[in-house]
Design a protein around this motif. Sequence first.
Motif, PDB file in Angstrom:
ATOM      1  N   ILE A 124      -2.828   9.580  -4.760  1.00 19.26           N
ATOM      2  CA  ILE A 124      -1.374   9.763  -4.689  1.00 19.26           C
ATOM      3  C   ILE A 124      -0.759   9.613  -6.080  1.00 19.26           C
ATOM      4  CG2 ILE A 124       0.733   8.652  -3.813  1.00 19.26           C
ATOM      5  CD1 ILE A 124      -0.640   8.460  -1.111  1.00 19.26           C
TER       6      ILE A 124
ATOM      7  N   ARG B 138      10.773  16.472  -7.422  1.00 15.52           N
ATOM      8  CA  ARG B 138      11.306  15.662  -6.319  1.00 15.52           C
ATOM      9  C   ARG B 138      12.042  14.439  -6.866  1.00 15.52           C
ATOM     10  NH1 ARG B 138       7.140  13.886  -1.865  1.00 15.52           N
ATOM     11  NH2 ARG B 138       6.652  12.173  -3.252  1.00 15.52           N
TER      12      ARG B 138
ATOM     13  N   GLY C 177       5.240   2.641  -4.076  1.00 21.91           N
ATOM     14  CA  GLY C 177       4.012   3.349  -4.430  1.00 21.91           C
ATOM     15  C   GLY C 177       3.600   3.027  -5.862  1.00 21.91           C
ATOM     16  N   PRO C 178       3.124   4.030  -6.612  1.00 18.66           N
ATOM     17  CA  PRO C 178       2.622   3.753  -7.963  1.00 18.66           C
ATOM     18  C   PRO C 178       3.713   3.508  -9.005  1.00 18.66           C
ATOM     19  CG  PRO C 178       2.306   6.066  -7.392  1.00 18.66           C
ATOM     20  CD  PRO C 178       2.858   5.409  -6.168  1.00 18.66           C
TER      21      PRO C 178
ATOM     22  N   ASP D  90       6.455  -2.941  -1.951  1.00 19.61           N
ATOM     23  CA  ASP D  90       5.494  -2.082  -1.263  1.00 19.61           C
ATOM     24  C   ASP D  90       4.562  -2.997  -0.477  1.00 19.61           C
ATOM     25  OD1 ASP D  90       4.587   1.099  -1.830  1.00 19.61           O
ATOM     26  OD2 ASP D  90       3.048  -0.170  -0.905  1.00 19.61           O
TER      27      ASP D  90
ATOM     28  N   SER E  28       1.311  -2.221   0.017  1.00 16.27           N
ATOM     29  CA  SER E  28      -0.087  -2.017  -0.406  1.00 16.27           C
ATOM     30  C   SER E  28      -0.357  -2.753  -1.723  1.00 16.27           C
ATOM     31  CB  SER E  28      -0.353  -0.521  -0.602  1.00 16.27           C
ATOM     32  OG  SER E  28      -1.403  -0.325  -1.525  1.00 16.27           O
TER      33      SER E  28
ATOM     34  N   ASP F 212       7.770  -5.718   2.962  1.00 17.12           N
ATOM     35  CA  ASP F 212       7.738  -4.751   4.064  1.00 17.12           C
ATOM     36  C   ASP F 212       9.135  -4.149   4.226  1.00 17.12           C
ATOM     37  OD1 ASP F 212       5.903  -4.666   7.047  1.00 17.12           O
ATOM     38  OD2 ASP F 212       7.767  -3.579   6.705  1.00 17.12           O
ATOM     39  N   ALA F 213       9.178  -2.834   4.445  1.00 18.81           N
ATOM     40  CA  ALA F 213      10.472  -2.170   4.636  1.00 18.81           C
ATOM     41  C   ALA F 213      11.264  -2.804   5.779  1.00 18.81           C
ATOM     42  CB  ALA F 213      10.239  -0.691   4.921  1.00 18.81           C
TER      43      ALA F 213
ATOM     44  N   GLN G 143       9.464   8.992   1.054  1.00 10.48           N
ATOM     45  CA  GLN G 143       8.211   9.201   1.808  1.00 10.48           C
ATOM     46  C   GLN G 143       7.620   7.867   2.276  1.00 10.48           C
ATOM     47  OE1 GLN G 143       8.555  13.122   1.679  1.00 10.48           O
ATOM     48  NE2 GLN G 143       6.819  12.173   2.617  1.00 10.48           N
TER      49      GLN G 143
ATOM     50  N   TYR H  48       6.090   6.141   7.752  1.00  9.03           N
ATOM     51  CA  TYR H  48       4.951   5.255   8.013  1.00  9.03           C
ATOM     52  C   TYR H  48       5.376   3.968   8.720  1.00  9.03           C
ATOM     53  CZ  TYR H  48       2.644   8.289   4.669  1.00  9.03           C
ATOM     54  OH  TYR H  48       2.131   9.393   4.029  1.00  9.03           O
ATOM     55  N   VAL H  49       6.686   3.733   8.812  1.00 14.17           N
ATOM     56  CA  VAL H  49       7.191   2.455   9.322  1.00 14.17           C
ATOM     57  C   VAL H  49       7.459   2.597  10.815  1.00 14.17           C
ATOM     58  CG1 VAL H  49       9.053   0.765   9.125  1.00 14.17           C
ATOM     59  CG2 VAL H  49       8.250   1.988   7.084  1.00 14.17           C
TER      60      VAL H  49
HETATM   61  C1  SAM Z   1       3.582   8.413   0.277  1.00 15.57           C
HETATM   62  S1  SAM Z   1       3.721   6.898  -0.583  1.00 15.57           S
HETATM   63  C2  SAM Z   1       5.265   7.080  -1.433  1.00 15.57           C
HETATM   64  C3  SAM Z   1       5.376   6.223  -2.674  1.00 15.57           C
HETATM   65  C4  SAM Z   1       6.682   6.259  -3.440  1.00 15.57           C
HETATM   66  N1  SAM Z   1       7.832   5.991  -2.620  1.00 15.57           N
HETATM   67  C5  SAM Z   1       6.871   7.555  -4.173  1.00 15.57           C
HETATM   68  O1  SAM Z   1       7.447   8.492  -3.666  1.00 15.57           O
HETATM   69  O2  SAM Z   1       6.353   7.641  -5.306  1.00 15.57           O
HETATM   70  C6  SAM Z   1       4.140   5.782   0.727  1.00 15.57           C
HETATM   71  C7  SAM Z   1       4.255   4.359   0.253  1.00 15.57           C
HETATM   72  O3  SAM Z   1       4.894   3.589   1.281  1.00 15.57           O
HETATM   73  C8  SAM Z   1       4.251   2.328   1.351  1.00 15.57           C
HETATM   74  N2  SAM Z   1       4.537   1.767   2.677  1.00 15.57           N
HETATM   75  C9  SAM Z   1       4.129   2.228   3.884  1.00 15.57           C
HETATM   76  N3  SAM Z   1       4.611   1.459   4.877  1.00 15.57           N
HETATM   77  C10 SAM Z   1       5.373   0.490   4.265  1.00 15.57           C
HETATM   78  C11 SAM Z   1       6.140  -0.594   4.753  1.00 15.57           C
HETATM   79  N4  SAM Z   1       6.233  -0.865   6.064  1.00 15.57           N
HETATM   80  N5  SAM Z   1       6.781  -1.378   3.868  1.00 15.57           N
HETATM   81  C12 SAM Z   1       6.676  -1.132   2.522  1.00 15.57           C
HETATM   82  N6  SAM Z   1       5.964  -0.122   2.003  1.00 15.57           N
HETATM   83  C13 SAM Z   1       5.319   0.698   2.865  1.00 15.57           C
HETATM   84  C14 SAM Z   1       2.782   2.647   1.090  1.00 15.57           C
HETATM   85  O4  SAM Z   1       2.041   1.518   0.707  1.00 15.57           O
HETATM   86  C15 SAM Z   1       2.915   3.690  -0.015  1.00 15.57           C
HETATM   87  O5  SAM Z   1       2.942   3.111  -1.288  1.00 15.57           O
END
Ligand code: SAM
Length: 261
Positions: free
Chosen positions: A15, A27, A49-50, A71, A73, A96-97, A114, A118-119
């Motif tokens: 990613i 984006r 993310g990163p 984040d 992760s 956590d979100a 993005q 996932y939440v």
């Molecule tokens: C597709 S990546 C997007 C990363 C970043 N927002 C970007 O656009 O560069 C999804 C990110 O959401 C994080 N993530 C997923 N579920 C989460 C949660 N419940 N709370 C916080 N972070 C979460 C993942 O660890 C990952 O880093």
Amino acid sequence: MTRTLGFDEETSRRIEAMYRSPDAIRRRSLVLSLLEPRSGERVLDVGCGPGFLASELAAAVGPHGRVDAIDSSPVMLGLAKARCEALPWVAVREGDAARPGFDDAAFDAIASVQVHEYVRDVEGSLREAARVLRPGGRLLLVATDWDSIVWAADDAARMARVLSAFDEHLAHPDLPRRLEPLLRDAGFEPRRCEVLVQMNRVYDPNTFSAGLLELIRRFVPGRRGVDRDEADAWADDLRGRGARGAYFFSLNQYAFLAVKL
Ligand SMILES: C[S@@+](CC[C@H](N)C(=O)[O-])C[C@H]1O[C@@H](n2cnc3c(N)ncnc32)[C@H](O)[C@@H]1O
């Protein structure tokens, strides 16, 4: 099997590479133009993310502002910390979100790109976003509608099977079409929605769809009847189309700007 995409070392690195592509840069520039972070503001990046966006938010708010980036992760957090190391007004930490753990009305703006797909508890997470934003504060969310994918393939039935298996990579593959009522229920007024089309007409490793192809190939074996051979054949088909000038990919991502009432 119901396990969604895990942001482990391999996936996080992939990613990170995707987020260096011109598609991802475009984006981020849409996100920044809609959110309009200003000098001195405090901004939260949920699911950083990163850390590319967090570092760009930091440049916008400057050293008199502050960026908090959370984040879930640990691998992503390591990448984000390294990326923001030279920016002491950025704080990167696990969070956590659905339970960001900040004071009420602590932020002028929140970006979350993005992540909410996932939440599982999107409603709770949006309520938390409203709680930690000041009245009038801005929320910018980007989410993909995975039904909008158009990807030319020699074997359309195999493409449908693979994409169906990939729907398991997240909790809400159709979030954009449901988001505005959820935002209102959480205490926001939706103000704008812009569609960002990720479109690749050639196969090039430095594009959104080439990165996605590899994520899908690794994720789908063992899901909804797709095995490793079928996933590899699917990927070979797409790369083969690229080699003969017959590649086409398109996907809609939606950027929502909402204001806390
Ligand atoms: C597709 S990546 C997007 C990363 C970043 N927002 C970007 O656009 O560069 C999804 C990110 O959401 C994080 N993530 C997923 N579920 C989460 C949660 N419940 N709370 C916080 N972070 C979460 C993942 O660890 C990952 O880093």
